[in-house]
Every structure is written in C-alpha cells, then in structure tokens.
Scaffold this active site. Structure first.
Site, mmCIF file in Angstrom:
data_model
loop_
_atom_site.group_PDB
_atom_site.id
_atom_site.type_symbol
_atom_site.label_atom_id
_atom_site.label_comp_id
_atom_site.label_asym_id
_atom_site.label_seq_id
_atom_site.Cartn_x
_atom_site.Cartn_y
_atom_site.Cartn_z
ATOM 1 N N HIS A 255 12.823 -7.699 26.911
ATOM 2 C CA HIS A 255 13.551 -8.911 26.515
ATOM 3 C C HIS A 255 13.656 -9.009 24.994
ATOM 4 C CE1 HIS A 255 13.762 -10.372 30.552
ATOM 5 N NE2 HIS A 255 12.483 -10.655 30.680
ATOM 6 N N HIS B 164 7.155 -5.421 29.776
ATOM 7 C CA HIS B 164 8.234 -6.246 30.318
ATOM 8 C C HIS B 164 8.848 -7.124 29.224
ATOM 9 C CE1 HIS B 164 10.064 -8.987 33.441
ATOM 10 N NE2 HIS B 164 9.976 -9.823 32.419
ATOM 11 N N GLU B 165 8.001 -7.848 28.516
ATOM 12 C CA GLU B 165 8.499 -8.755 27.484
ATOM 13 C C GLU B 165 9.125 -8.002 26.314
ATOM 14 O OE1 GLU B 165 8.827 -11.771 28.150
ATOM 15 O OE2 GLU B 165 7.553 -11.797 29.932
#
Length: 436
Positions: A31, A27-28
């Site tokens: 980003h 997920h990170e």
C-alpha cells in the site's frame, strides 16, 4: 511438559510471531509504496494495533510498531471525498449519518497546505485500485514464493507404489477397525502373496510409477488381476482376485474425502510414503490447488460456524479443517517445534504455515466488503464504471463515488468479523487444532 518442550514451544510461537509481523509489514509496504508512487500523502505506516512501542518519522511518514501484532495499517489523506455540499464534516442527529461524517472527517485529519493535490480520492480509479490491491498482492507473492521454495527444495509427503503393509483380511473402511474377525475373507493382497518391501511396477501388464494411477486402477478392477512387483532385485508376477469393498471416496483432485465412501475394487495393502521434491510445473499445479482450496474455505466459513461453536463451548470435536486464528496458528508453530522429526522438516512445516497464512490474508482482503481492501477496490471500479457510462451517453460526470456512505455497512461487517474472530480465539484456546 518438560522444560525443553516448553522452550521449544516458546521458540515456535516466537518464530511464527516474527513471520506474522513480517507478513503484515510486507502487506502494508505494498500500500505504502504504490501510494507514494502516485503522490498520495501517507502520514502513518504502522505494524500492529494498540499503543505504539516504537516509531520514527522519515519524510512526511511516521513508521512504527504497535503492541498488538494482530494487523497493521497505513493512513492516507483523503480516503473519502467531501460531502455533496463540499464540506468535510456535517452535523447530524442520525447515528448512521454521524458514522459517515466521522469517517469523512478522519480521512482529512492532519491536512496540510498543498495536500489538496495529494488526496487519495482525487486519484484516478485505476490508481486507487492498484494502491488497495498492492497490499493483498504482496501477501500472494510471499505465499507463492515460500510455497514454491518449499515444494521444489524440500517437497511434500507423497504416497509411492512401494508396499508398507499388507492387510490380512477385507475390512470395510467405514467400519474403522483394524482387527480381523473369523468371518472376514482373506484380503486379495494377502492371498496373492504381496509382501512388505515389494515395489509394484505394473498392474494387468501396464507399467505403473505413480500411486494415484495405481490406486485408480485397483478401484476400477473387481476380479482377476496380475500384479508385477520388484522383489530382491527381480520382477515377480502375482495373481490376485480383487474384491468389492467400501473405500474412501476421492474428489476431482484425487484426494480422499474423509467420511464419504464408495464401493470399488480392493486389493488390501498400505502404500509407503516419502517426502519427494516437486518439479516447477508440479509445484505450480499444487499451488493452484492450494489457492482453489483457500477460496473454497473462505466460501465455506459460514457453514463451519456451528461446528466451531460446539468445539468452543461444548464437547464438539475440532475438525482438522476448522478455521484457525492467530493464536491457533501460533500454537501450531509451537507444536511443530516439538515434533520428533528432523530439523529440516520443522523448517519446511513452519514455512508452509506462513505461506498458508499469507494466502489467507490475500483471499480474505479481496472480499468486496468494507473495511477490507476489496471494498475500496469495488468502490473504485464502480466509480470507473459510472464515469465511463456517463461519458458514453454524454451525461455530466457523476464525480467520485462516495465510499463513506457505505461506512454503516462497514461497521456491521467489522462487527461480524470481530465476533467471528473472538469465536475462533476461544476455540483456539480451549479446543485447538492439533497436528501430528
């Protein structure tokens, strides 16, 4: 509990934790990669919360793992624009104003020379939307990939038209009993001579190869019917008189709804189940149903709080569709490893739990509320709308939308989420969801 069971439970929990950490890191990474793509400086990329147990700096980013595997984050410089007076921090006696300025100040920590061109808020709204959407989207990609892989290679338990058991009498499903009474009429299946091992291939002369179709035909029929079965390599036609009975209601997807009943035609037999791999098309349809159910579950969360409270602090029963947290999911991982099923079944179930977890991360983070990713996306979209409207009507550019002004609301939302998380945690410990 035996030592072997304990070890298997620990193994299941460990496998889930590893999957959880990978999902968070994935997920990170969404980003991080898009932020760097658009030239935003990212001082930190962390998996977990709390004390740092390992970190290494590469370039201008510190990569690390923290002690509590309950989330993760990246820090981007300039998440919020300066105040209306052009200052990063302003003093105020108002607690709400202090929240805003504290958040604004934190967004400019570790500001270095040259960072004026690497601030998050200076990027165009569509770029900020991509950066904030990339994280949840990575979870969606992972959920879809895992789900399709499991569906197409392993499959799901599916009811067939094979007969696994024949009910001796007609019992309303709402009565929830299995023993026949003398007053109960003989079931149509028993009277027609249906036997365990028969494969139903036609109903009233029409060929049948799916349980869902057969089930609907039976429900729509009250009275005489012909049932063609394969028995010992030969086809045999049976004659039955279907009766009206209270049976579980079906939803629009053909799934039965626990606790809700309708009057329909009744034959009286149990269908055999087997694990069947799905085609790509069927897998996509099933994945769509899974996403739809996930959205419905998110919407229904507030309505489930009373039952969750009863399950945590009183004698309430923990429903199978009750919200589950990280602890509950880890316990399910431990239970999966203790099931008396083949190893491939355990692997498939663990992967399915991980897919469900990633889908939940995607849906939850897309809520248009700060401090979730969806809140920042909503802010960027609102800014783009304001600027486009100003351009159309030839008004002055309103400038970046100050998301920091929403921080008091973000603190309230975060407080609600924390309380809900604690409630789920208590329920997962004292009255966990169990699998069979």
């Amino acid at each position: 509990m035996s030592m072997t069971s304990i070890l298997l439970t620990i193994l299941g929990i460990a496998i889930f934790v590893v999957g959880l950490l990978f999902s968070i890191a994935w997920h990170e990474l969404g980003h991080l990669s898009t932020a760097k793509l658009f030239g935003i400086r990212v001082p930190q990329y962390m998996v977990g919360f709390g004390p740092t147990i390992w970190s290494r700096k590469k370039g201008d980013t510190e990569y690390g793992i923290k002690a509590i595997p309950a989330g993760g984050y990246i820090r981007m410089i300039g998440m919020f624009p300066p105040g209306a007076d052009g200052r990063v921090e302003a003093r105020s006696t108002s607690p709400w104003r202090s929240m805003i300025e504290d958040a604004r100040s934190a967004a400019f920590e570790e500001l270095e020379e040259g960072d004026e061109k690497r601030l998050f808020y200076t990027r165009k709204p569509w770029k900020r939307v991509i950066v904030m959407f990339a994280g949840p989207f990575m979870n969606l990609i992972l959920a879809v990939a895992i789900f399709l892989g499991v569906a197409m290679t392993f499959g799901f338990q599916t009811q067939t038209t094979d007969v696994a058991g024949v009910q001796k009498c007609v019992i309303s499903q709402s009565e929830k009993r299995e023993t026949c009474k003398e007053s109960d009429p003989v079931s149509p299946a028993q009277a027609a001579g249906l036997k365990v091992g028969d494969k139903i291939v036609a109903f009233n002369g029409q060929k049948i190869d799916e349980w869902s179709v057969l089930s609907d035909r039976i429900r729509d029929t009250i009275g005489p019917a012909t049932i063609t079965v394969q028995r010992d390599g030969q086809e045999k036609t049976l004659h039955a008189v279907l009766k009206k009975n209270a049976v579980l209601k079906k939803d629009s997807d053909g799934e039965v709804i626990p606790g809700k009943y309708v009057s329909a035609g009744y034959l009286g037999f149990a269908a055999q189940t087997e694990i069947v791999p799905l085609s790509f098309g069927d897998s996509v349809v099933r994945m769509g149903d899974m996403i739809e159910n996930g959205v419905d579950s998110i919407i229904a969360l507030p309505s489930k709080i009373p039952a969750l409270w009863d399950a945590a602090f009183s004698d309430g029963e923990r429903a199978a569709d009750s919200p589950v947290g990280v602890v509950g999911a880890a316990r399910i991982g431990g239970e999966v490893m203790n099931l008396d099923v083949p190893a491939q079944n355990q692997v498939a179930m663990m992967l399915f739990v991980l897919a469900t977890f990633n889908l939940s991360l995607f849906l939850f983070n897309m809520l248009p509320l700060l401090p979730l990713d969806g809140g920042h996306i909503a802010g960027a979209l609102w800014e783009a709308l304001r600027r486009n409207v100003a351009r159309i009507f030839k008004r002055p550019d309103p400038g970046p939308f100050d998301v920091a002004k929403l921080m008091p609301v973000a603190y309230v939302v975060a407080g609600v989420f924390i309380c809900f998380t604690l409630l789920v945690l208590v329920a997962d410990v004292v009255n966990p969801v169990k699998i069979s």
